[in-house]
Design a protein around this motif. Sequence first.
Motif, PDB file in Angstrom:
ATOM      1  N   ARG A   1      60.333  14.528  46.385  1.00 42.39           N
ATOM      2  CA  ARG A   1      60.616  15.593  47.355  1.00 42.39           C
ATOM      3  C   ARG A   1      59.975  15.289  48.696  1.00 42.39           C
ATOM      4  O   ARG A   1      60.563  15.539  49.751  1.00 42.39           O
ATOM      5  N   LYS A   2      58.748  14.749  48.666  1.00 39.24           N
ATOM      6  CA  LYS A   2      58.060  14.415  49.914  1.00 39.24           C
ATOM      7  C   LYS A   2      58.804  13.299  50.651  1.00 39.24           C
ATOM      8  O   LYS A   2      58.953  13.337  51.875  1.00 39.24           O
ATOM      9  N   LYS A   3      59.316  12.324  49.916  1.00 34.41           N
ATOM     10  CA  LYS A   3      60.053  11.228  50.538  1.00 34.41           C
ATOM     11  C   LYS A   3      61.359  11.729  51.141  1.00 34.41           C
ATOM     12  O   LYS A   3      61.738  11.329  52.236  1.00 34.41           O
ATOM     13  N   ILE A   4      62.060  12.606  50.449  1.00 31.56           N
ATOM     14  CA  ILE A   4      63.322  13.167  50.962  1.00 31.56           C
ATOM     15  C   ILE A   4      63.070  13.997  52.219  1.00 31.56           C
ATOM     16  O   ILE A   4      63.843  13.910  53.191  1.00 31.56           O
ATOM     17  N   ARG A   5      62.021  14.802  52.215  1.00 29.29           N
ATOM     18  CA  ARG A   5      61.712  15.575  53.426  1.00 29.29           C
ATOM     19  C   ARG A   5      61.396  14.683  54.605  1.00 29.29           C
ATOM     20  O   ARG A   5      61.819  14.965  55.735  1.00 29.29           O
ATOM     21  N   ALA A   6      60.653  13.610  54.386  1.00 30.45           N
ATOM     22  CA  ALA A   6      60.320  12.691  55.474  1.00 30.45           C
ATOM     23  C   ALA A   6      61.592  11.990  55.978  1.00 30.45           C
ATOM     24  O   ALA A   6      61.743  11.745  57.177  1.00 30.45           O
ATOM     25  N   TYR A   7      62.518  11.685  55.082  1.00 24.21           N
ATOM     26  CA  TYR A   7      63.764  11.033  55.476  1.00 24.21           C
ATOM     27  C   TYR A   7      64.661  11.985  56.261  1.00 24.21           C
ATOM     28  O   TYR A   7      65.307  11.577  57.230  1.00 24.21           O
ATOM     29  N   ASN A   8      64.700  13.253  55.868  1.00 30.51           N
ATOM     30  CA  ASN A   8      65.558  14.228  56.545  1.00 30.51           C
ATOM     31  C   ASN A   8      65.011  14.633  57.897  1.00 30.51           C
ATOM     32  O   ASN A   8      65.772  15.090  58.765  1.00 30.51           O
ATOM     33  N   ASN A   9      63.723  14.496  58.126  1.00 33.14           N
ATOM     34  CA  ASN A   9      63.134  14.895  59.405  1.00 33.14           C
ATOM     35  C   ASN A   9      63.289  13.842  60.475  1.00 33.14           C
ATOM     36  O   ASN A   9      62.969  14.071  61.627  1.00 33.14           O
TER      37      ASN A   9
END
Length: 80
Positions: free
Chosen positions: A71-79
């Motif tokens: 989840r942390k990796k996906i949030r960093a990718y989406n930002n």
Amino acid sequence: MVTFIEKGFLYGFILGLSLGFFIVPYKEVFPMGEGVTETTYLNLVDFIIPLIRVGVITAVIGGLVGFFFYRKKIRAYNNK
């Protein structure tokens, strides 16, 4: 997503088994009096069942950690 959870589960299980060898008792020591002790070693089944329980508990924790890292990796990718 599944690879993060699977790796976390697998690494947690391996870590739990290796830590379980140090945590799960394999013998019982009873003092009999006057400095005499009686040592009885547990049967293999009585040792392995708690060992697997420790491994499964840490595997579930490892799976949860893998999920939160995903989840942390996906949030960093989406930002970006």
